[in-house]
Write an enzyme that holds these catalytic residues in place. Structure first.
Site, short mmCIF file in Angstrom:
data_model
loop_
_atom_site.label_atom_id
_atom_site.label_comp_id
_atom_site.label_asym_id
_atom_site.label_seq_id
_atom_site.Cartn_x
_atom_site.Cartn_y
_atom_site.Cartn_z
N TYR A 62 0.86 -1.18 0.00
CA TYR A 62 0.00 0.00 0.00
C TYR A 62 0.90 1.23 0.00
O TYR A 62 1.53 1.55 1.01
CB TYR A 62 -0.91 -0.03 1.23
CG TYR A 62 -1.99 1.02 1.30
CD1 TYR A 62 -2.25 1.89 0.24
CD2 TYR A 62 -2.77 1.14 2.44
CE1 TYR A 62 -3.24 2.85 0.32
CE2 TYR A 62 -3.77 2.09 2.53
CZ TYR A 62 -4.01 2.95 1.48
OH TYR A 62 -4.98 3.90 1.56
N LYS B 132 -1.57 -1.40 -3.98
CA LYS B 132 -2.62 -0.39 -3.95
C LYS B 132 -1.92 0.95 -4.08
O LYS B 132 -1.16 1.35 -3.19
CB LYS B 132 -3.44 -0.45 -2.67
CG LYS B 132 -4.54 0.63 -2.63
CD LYS B 132 -5.32 0.63 -1.32
CE LYS B 132 -6.36 1.75 -1.32
NZ LYS B 132 -7.08 1.84 -0.02
#
Length: 324
Positions: A163, A191
């Site tokens: 992330y 992400k």
């Protein structure tokens, strides 16, 4: 006497026309599906974990087109939920959706040891993967950051989604670090909230990582250059409308995909650019729609009535607008 006419030179062969292109997007990595929702964590009116509400919301999201659910991310209020609550949430959602959708559990913390513990607990509770944010506040250098992610990937048998959100953590996962981390067999996805489209494409072009847009306005743009899909907060309220963008693109209807993306932008702006966290706006709108959400936990504060009315108006304009 008749003079023979010279034979004209043979014309240069005309190259055949390229065959008409039939829209057929190349297969792309989809480690956890294409349309993923960063699900809110429902609480009861007194602020306790609402597992029944979580089951209902998860079932609604999957039935409306979500391929996967990301639990205990920023939208899921991971900073204010306990380790026990995180594991209970994974188990309850697994029970609700079965094998209809993937479950990615947020396990990132500022402490490597704690993150390893959460990764193992998520695996035991039934998650399909883990979402791991850069350790925040301490701002480790890239070498330390790489070591952190490798330790997490080695801690369980679950695949890892990195992330990258430097606006919250203070530390970017640099593209060159991503390239090295992609060599780890369990680091399979990203992400991306870096707002570095060039850096994302650099990694996309050189690895097999499944890249998910974490910024709502980038869903279609990243998908069009080979991204795997999105992880969306707005999907909590309009999962079907967001998925329709990807479905149109995959069908070769690129102009339609662009129109559908643009139609969603008023709601996206209302939820994600109002000055309030997406958790607050998502829970405010879900509650107004009679869906499981409940209050936010401090230090967050609920949206006021005026804000919710604005969110509801944007929502109504979107859902009553023809999708075709």
């Amino acid at each position: 006497m008749t003079t023979a006419r010279p034979t004209p030179p043979s014309p240069t062969p005309t190259p055949p026309l390229a065959p008409a292109l039939t829209p057929s997007p190349a297969p792309r990595p989809a480690a956890f599906g294409r349309a993923l929702c960063a699900m809110v964590t429902p609480f009861t009116g007194t602020g306790a974990l609402d597992l029944d509400g979580a089951r209902l919301l998860a079932d609604r999201l999957v039935s409306a087109g979500c391929d996967g659910l990301v639990l205990s991310g920023t939208t899921g209020e991971s900073p204010t939920t306990s380790d026990t609550e995180k594991a209970e949430l994974v188990a309850a959602v697994r029970e609700a959706v079965g094998d209809r959708a993937s479950i990615v559990a947020g396990v990132g913390t500022a402490d490597t040891r704690h993150t390893l513990e959460l990764a193992r607990a998520a695996e035991k509770a039934g998650a399909d993967g883990v979402l791991v944010v850069s350790p925040y506040y301490s701002r480790p250098p890239q070498e330390a950051l790489e070591a952190h992610f490798r330790e997490v990937a080695d801690a369980s048998g679950l695949p890892v989604m990195l992330y990258d959100i430097p606006g919250r953590t203070g530390t970017r996962i640099e593209p060159d670090t991503m390239l090295r981390l992609a060599e780890h067999p369990r680091i399979v996805a990203v992400k991306d909230c870096s707002y570095d489209f060039l850096g994302a494409q650099k990694v996309l072009s050189r690895t097999e990582l499944a890249y998910y847009a974490g910024c709502e306005e980038h869903h279609l743009a990243l998908y069009a250059v080979g991204g795997a899909g999105y992880v969306s907060t707005v999907a909590n309220v309009v999962p079907d409308r967001l998925r329709s963008v990807l479905d149109a693109f995959d069908a070769g209807e690129t102009s339609q995909a662009a129109r559908l993306q643009q139609q969603a932008m008023e709601l996206v702006e209302s939820m994600m650019a109002s000055g309030l966290p997406g958790t607050v706006t998502a829970k405010g709108l879900l509650g107004d729609l009679g869906l499981p959400a409940g209050p936010v936990r401090a230090p967050l504060r609920p949206a006021d009535r005026r804000t919710i009315d604005g969110l509801r108006a944007a929502y109504e304009r979107l859902v009553t607008h023809p999708a075709a």
